[in-house]
Design an enzyme around this catalytic site. Sequence first.
Site, PDB file in Angstrom:
ATOM      1  N   GLU A 298     -11.519  -0.001  -2.776  1.00 29.03           N
ATOM      2  CA  GLU A 298     -10.722   0.540  -1.672  1.00 29.03           C
ATOM      3  C   GLU A 298      -9.529   1.322  -2.219  1.00 29.03           C
ATOM      4  O   GLU A 298      -9.283   1.361  -3.420  1.00 29.03           O
ATOM      5  CB  GLU A 298     -10.229  -0.607  -0.778  1.00 29.03           C
ATOM      6  CG  GLU A 298      -9.401  -1.629  -1.517  1.00 29.03           C
ATOM      7  CD  GLU A 298      -9.180  -2.924  -0.744  1.00 29.03           C
ATOM      8  OE1 GLU A 298      -9.883  -3.144   0.260  1.00 29.03           O
ATOM      9  OE2 GLU A 298      -8.330  -3.710  -1.166  1.00 29.03           O
TER      10      GLU A 298
ATOM     11  N   ASP B  26       0.814  -1.220   0.000  1.00 28.71           N
ATOM     12  CA  ASP B  26       0.000   0.000   0.000  1.00 28.71           C
ATOM     13  C   ASP B  26       0.846   1.267   0.000  1.00 28.71           C
ATOM     14  O   ASP B  26       0.599   2.193   0.792  1.00 28.71           O
ATOM     15  CB  ASP B  26      -0.940   0.019   1.207  1.00 28.71           C
ATOM     16  CG  ASP B  26      -1.819  -1.208   1.295  1.00 28.71           C
ATOM     17  OD1 ASP B  26      -2.336  -1.626   0.247  1.00 28.71           O
ATOM     18  OD2 ASP B  26      -1.984  -1.748   2.404  1.00 28.71           O
TER      19      ASP B  26
END
Length: 518
Positions: free
Chosen positions: A205, A51
């Site tokens: 997301e 991420d």
Amino acid sequence: MRRWIPCLLLAVLAGAGAHGADWKRGIEHQRIADRGDGTYLNPVLAGDHPDPSVLRVGRDYYLTLSSFDAYPGLPLWHSRDLVNWQPIGHAIDTNVGAIWAPDLVRHDGRYYIYFPARTGQRRSNYVVWADAIEGPWSEPVDLGLEGYIDPGHAVGEDGKRYLFLSGGDYVQLSDDGLRVAGQPRHVYDGWRYPQDWDVEAYAQEGPKIAFRDGWYYMVTAVGGTAGPPTGHMVIAARSRSIHGPWQNAPGNPIVRTASRDEPWWSRGHATLVEDIAGRWWMLYHGYENGYWTLGRQALLEPVEWTPDGWFAAAGGDLGAPLPKPAGEAVPHGLTLSDDFRGGRLGPQWAFHDPAPGEARRLAFGDGVMSMQGKGRTPRDSSPLTVIATDPAYRFEVEMEIEPGAQGGVLLFYSERLYAGVGSNGEQFVMHRYGEERPAALAPSRTGGRLWMRVSNDRHILTVHTSSDGETWEKYPVQMEVSGYHHNVAGRFLALRPALYAAGDGRVHFRRFRYQALD
């Protein structure tokens, strides 16, 4: 010195001298992306760096990423060319739970990191801030946004600050960015992939917002970050207003692993960034083919803008060298080996799910890191871990185990899943599948001193021990650890080299060495 006998087999260890001569002392090598000829080869940050959120400030780039249960957390990296990265610290020490998918931003001269964290069944979103990227960073501020993950910061055409959230919602922030101003609203329905694709779940997301030529671009992940290798992907949408409506890119998905034969699996969760030459790039994560255990590694891919104002990925399957971005190289990487002479915990180390004041278990002096025992097994001892960067590697350490203590070496995924060998100074205990054989060692009245070496050669775990650091004996059980990863045990973690100290005494560690294997 007594001979080391494994309790499991009650037999003399075999293989004296094995692997002693081929240990390359004093030279640590890890994978480096920069090939030195104007090209680079992914990953740009090897090992578990999921991420990634990247921020450009002038000629400098800064990056943070998910740290989950490892503390200190929210590691910070610096680069001048998006390829060579150097660690500059961490943004959080206070354990607020497993930290996922942060967003690093700069607003009005101040740095902010927005991130979700989960403790037990509670999940919320937090922010930390600092006036300089090196810190000091504030204590975490709970924004009270429960039920959402992956906040992405943006400033609208109205000058107000917003957080975009999972599921296509967004919420206004206070001017100082430390509070929510109002209720979340739904603004984006996402993009739907064909139903016959093999994915984990829809899972919209990771929204990240970029602005270019009068358009806001929202870059989002869908498809699930694990599960099938073809699941995760990057999609894009754009709008003239931060409030929408958002139009999906005609070229979606921008990034996707289309076949399990590709070198990188489950590619997704991208941040767009423009380099100093005006060229654009995506930084995102992916699993290396066959190596879920290494976690999600940071990948860099060039972007090409089309005449109609959309962008497309331009790096192919990322298995070949690519031209580097503009900018100068800084020294790359983080040394994993540690002689413990720094007087404090080195930046390569992190406790797993530490309690408040966990660092007080440590003391340093004269090349020794002393760790007070905690719990009775690795699962309740908060081991110290480092991020492995290579498909094959070896590490070793010298240990002096006090009476009443137990220490050892591990490949540690979580408190539920780990493998390795420990000792009370007289006997061994084997750790496998997150269990102990024997179930418990009685505390030793004398303790002991030994060297331990762990090799993880493409999922084959081998342990050697020594009473003098020169003559090595092979532990009689080898283990296969290819299944020690998220698709088996959940938690989105990686298999990490680790040291632990349990029981009532202390374990003194000397000369931790990490070495990549060919």
